[in-house]
Design a protein around this motif. Structure first.
Motif, PDB file in Angstrom:
ATOM      1  N   CYS A  23       0.829  -1.206   0.000  1.00 16.39           N
ATOM      2  CA  CYS A  23       0.000   0.000   0.000  1.00 16.39           C
ATOM      3  C   CYS A  23       0.865   1.258   0.000  1.00 16.39           C
ATOM      4  O   CYS A  23       0.577   2.229  -0.718  1.00 16.39           O
ATOM      5  N   THR A 123      -7.325   6.619  11.082  1.00 13.27           N
ATOM      6  CA  THR A 123      -7.611   5.391  10.349  1.00 13.27           C
ATOM      7  C   THR A 123      -8.997   4.901  10.721  1.00 13.27           C
ATOM      8  O   THR A 123      -9.517   5.222  11.798  1.00 13.27           O
ATOM      9  N   CYS A 124      -9.582   4.113   9.839  1.00 10.62           N
ATOM     10  CA  CYS A 124     -10.913   3.567  10.101  1.00 10.62           C
ATOM     11  C   CYS A 124     -10.900   2.060   9.914  1.00 10.62           C
ATOM     12  O   CYS A 124      -9.970   1.495   9.326  1.00 10.62           O
ATOM     13  N   SER A 125     -11.931   1.434  10.415  1.00  3.66           N
ATOM     14  CA  SER A 125     -12.110  -0.004  10.219  1.00  3.66           C
ATOM     15  C   SER A 125     -12.629  -0.251   8.808  1.00  3.66           C
ATOM     16  O   SER A 125     -13.585   0.405   8.371  1.00  3.66           O
ATOM     17  N   LYS A 126     -12.031  -1.188   8.113  1.00  2.19           N
ATOM     18  CA  LYS A 126     -12.526  -1.536   6.782  1.00  2.19           C
ATOM     19  C   LYS A 126     -13.912  -2.157   6.882  1.00  2.19           C
ATOM     20  O   LYS A 126     -14.749  -2.001   5.990  1.00  2.19           O
ATOM     21  N   GLY A 129     -16.171   1.118   8.900  1.00  5.16           N
ATOM     22  CA  GLY A 129     -15.991   2.513   8.515  1.00  5.16           C
ATOM     23  C   GLY A 129     -15.825   3.453   9.684  1.00  5.16           C
ATOM     24  O   GLY A 129     -15.693   4.668   9.501  1.00  5.16           O
ATOM     25  N   TYR A 202      -9.730  10.346   6.494  1.00  6.39           N
ATOM     26  CA  TYR A 202      -9.115   9.045   6.750  1.00  6.39           C
ATOM     27  C   TYR A 202      -8.058   8.778   5.685  1.00  6.39           C
ATOM     28  O   TYR A 202      -8.292   9.006   4.487  1.00  6.39           O
ATOM     29  N   THR A 205      -6.700   2.180   6.631  1.00  9.50           N
ATOM     30  CA  THR A 205      -7.542   1.320   7.460  1.00  9.50           C
ATOM     31  C   THR A 205      -6.671   0.564   8.455  1.00  9.50           C
ATOM     32  O   THR A 205      -5.521   0.221   8.172  1.00  9.50           O
ATOM     33  N   GLU A 207      -7.683  -2.212  11.878  1.00 12.38           N
ATOM     34  CA  GLU A 207      -8.728  -2.737  12.753  1.00 12.38           C
ATOM     35  C   GLU A 207      -8.378  -2.497  14.222  1.00 12.38           C
ATOM     36  O   GLU A 207      -7.218  -2.567  14.609  1.00 12.38           O
TER      37      GLU A 207
END
Length: 272
Positions: A23, A123-126, A129, A202, A205, A207
């Protein structure tokens, strides 16, 4: 030309590490910017270093013995970068964080808006969201709303430290073994008059690590809870005391006592 050093530390997460680096190398690079990657492999036995060398030969790998953990692994990468040359800034990256293609462009744009500040990306959770990591104010995360947000401290998932800040406040503190180094760095910055800003969107991602740690899990015997408390991956009260001193002596002493009380009487705390 602006030259950056990307810093990360890894341990036995080969697939995530490879994906994280993939990435990163897929990011759009702003005009006039280049970067080198420094990765501490802290004693991985799952072939992480070999996979990275094969797929990303440009990554410079620093070998650890398995006892560095996050904070000291990041310090090893940072010190190696400084031995190798002069950089205009340092970008921290967690190996379980998967950045978006616009991450570098957005981070550098935010840094241009706040040139003497630390920049942290949320960052966010895939899966959901929802926000997972980023900047914090009184231990709370705030999702981005299209504008930069001044925060009190930070999580180290995606962080940019310009050279002016490094020269002013130094690097991560070796007294921390694992998870408090990033928090303390942000608090130290604030005490020295350096602002911390969360970017306006954001940029990756990651978690959330939601689980009850052994040191405060009432189903774990007291002896094991106590041992877990003082382990590098626990909630070492001495390290918390050092970090909490940035908020004052009384809060630091109070938290030091409450951590021990929670080990002894974990059922008194409600787990949300």
């Amino acid at each position: 030309m602006m030259k950056l050093a990307v810093l990360l530390t890894v341990h036995n997460r080969k697939d995530k590490t490879v994906k994280s680096l993939s990435c990163l190398f897929s990011c759009h690079v702003p005009n006039g910017v280049s970067y080198d990657v420094f990765m501490t492999d802290d004693g991985s036995v799952d072939g992480t270093a070999e996979a990275v060398t094969e797929q990303f030969p440009e990554v410079r790998i620093i070998q650890g013995d398995g006892n560095l953990f996050w904070n000291r692994g990041m310090i090893a990468a940072w010190e190696e970068a400084e031995r190798c040359g002069k950089y205009d800034g340092y970008l921290w990256l967690n190996d379980d964080t998967f950045v978006f293609e616009n991450m570098l462009v957005s981070m550098m744009a935010c840094s241009m808006r706040h040139p003497e500040a630390i920049i942290v990306a949320p960052t966010c959770s895939k899966a959901t969201g929802m926000i997972t990591y980023g900047g914090t104010i009184n231990d709370r995360h705030y999702p981005p709303e299209g504008k930069d947000l001044k925060v009190k401290t930070l999580n180290g998932n995606i962080v940019f430290v310009p050279i002016s800040v490094r020269e002013r406040i130094g690097i991560l503190d070796k007294r921390f073994s694992h998870s408090l180094g990033d928090t303390e760095y942000g608090l130290r910055a604030g005490r020295k008059g350096v602002e911390v800003w969360q970017s306006d969107e954001y940029l990756g991602t990651c978690e959330k690590h939601d689980h009850i740690p052994d040191w405060c899990n009432k189903s774990v015997p007291l002896r094991k809870r106590w041992k877990a408390l003082y382990s590098p991956l626990g909630c070492n009260p001495r390290e918390f005391f050092i970090c909490d001193r940035h908020n004052g002596l009384i809060p630091a002493c109070s938290h030091y006592c409450s951590i021990h009380l929670r080990v002894l009487f974990p059922w008194l705390w409600k787990i949300s």
